[in-house]
Design a protein around this motif. Structure first.
Motif, short mmCIF file in Angstrom:
data_model
loop_
_atom_site.label_atom_id
_atom_site.label_comp_id
_atom_site.label_asym_id
_atom_site.label_seq_id
_atom_site.Cartn_x
_atom_site.Cartn_y
_atom_site.Cartn_z
N SER A 49 0.85 -1.15 -0.06
CA SER A 49 0.08 -0.10 -0.03
C SER A 49 0.94 1.25 0.02
O SER A 49 0.55 2.29 -0.76
CB SER A 49 -1.04 -0.07 1.26
N ALA A 56 1.37 6.33 -7.08
CA ALA A 56 0.26 7.02 -7.53
C ALA A 56 0.52 8.44 -7.75
O ALA A 56 0.15 9.42 -8.72
CB ALA A 56 -1.05 6.63 -6.64
N ALA A 63 -5.65 4.57 -9.12
CA ALA A 63 -6.40 3.96 -8.56
C ALA A 63 -7.95 3.87 -9.00
O ALA A 63 -8.42 5.03 -9.63
CB ALA A 63 -6.51 3.94 -7.09
N LYS A 70 -10.76 -1.55 -4.14
CA LYS A 70 -9.78 -0.63 -4.94
C LYS A 70 -8.93 -1.44 -5.69
O LYS A 70 -8.33 -2.47 -5.19
CB LYS A 70 -9.13 0.16 -3.96
N TYR A 72 -5.42 -1.40 -8.91
CA TYR A 72 -4.47 -0.13 -9.49
C TYR A 72 -4.36 -0.78 -10.60
O TYR A 72 -4.05 -1.98 -11.01
CB TYR A 72 -3.37 -0.28 -8.45
#
Length: 240
Positions: A49, A56, A63, A70, A72
């Motif tokens: 994470s 990101a 995302a 969620k 990616y």
């Protein structure tokens, strides 16, 4: 501090082994969860994470929410192109993580590069289109010719309007030559999947031709003899 793009920041984001593994996993074009990406990298979900938050923030991944989940994905095809080129550079310089095995042979033959065909089959497609005048190689990349548009129409392929470049070259990491990316590369891959020429086992990067599909592919994109494809080779040399 010098003005201009911050190459060091992008390089640092890609250069971490765990983040590099996650980015490589996302080259399959599918959106993955934190847990799936953690498994790909051999790290904990909490650590993954943190890495994904940095990727990101750096504009390399984005995302996507689906219900409470969620996912990616790579932030766009230009990110995929950079990663594929870096894989090619690493392979050319001998920076390999393990010895080739059966799976590697399959990936070298045909694989997904984000949303288009790569590997030996991808290079064959690109070189065949160039050799028959369907693509014209220019300084700004390949251009689809009128004979090329007629050829695509004969395949039953219609190109929807897109903000993406229609044709783009992507340096293939295993062949170290160009394959076809852009909206046209993506449309051709979807066409071949729809015609069941190829399939994607378990949704990964590996692509497998059926016997009939391989015959159809070779008929549509005949292999080009090396001595007949100087344009394709010179285009690769110009970019390296």
């Amino acid at each position: 501090m010098k003005d201009g793009p911050d190459l060091a920041r992008i390089a640092a984001l890609i250069g971490d082994p765990a983040r590099a593994n996650m980015l490589t996993a996302l080259l399959a074009g599918a959106a993955l969860t934190v847990t799936e990406l953690a498994n790909e990298s051999g790290i904990t979900v909490q650590t993954a994470s943190g890495h994904l938050a940095r990727l990101a923030a750096g504009g390399l991944v984005e995302a996507r929410m689906s219900g409470r989940h969620k996912y990616y994905a790579l932030a766009g095809p230009e990110v995929a192109g950079v990663l594929e080129s870096l894989l090619g550079l690493a392979a050319a310089r001998g920076h390999l993580r393990h010895r080739p095995g059966p799976r590697d042979e399959g990936l070298r033959a045909a694989r997904v590069c984000y949303d288009h065909l790569a590997g030996a089959a991808g290079v064959q497609l690109h070189d065949s289109l160039v050799a028959r005048g369907h693509l014209l190689l220019g300084q700004d990349g390949p251009v689809l010719t009128e004979p090329g548009r007629a050829f695509l129409a004969g395949l039953g392929l219609s190109l929807a309007p897109s903000r993406r470049p229609l044709c783009r070259q992507c340096l293939d990491w295993s062949e170290r030559r160009n394959h076809l990316a852009g909206a046209l590369g993506a449309a051709l891959l979807q066409h071949m999947l729809g015609q069941t020429w190829i399939r994607r086992p378990e949704g990964g990067r590996l692509l497998q031709f059926s016997d009939q599909g391989r015959r159809a592919f070779d008929a549509a994109f005949p292999p080009v003899q090396a001595e007949c494809a100087p344009a394709a080779r010179s285009a690769t040399r110009a970019r390296t």
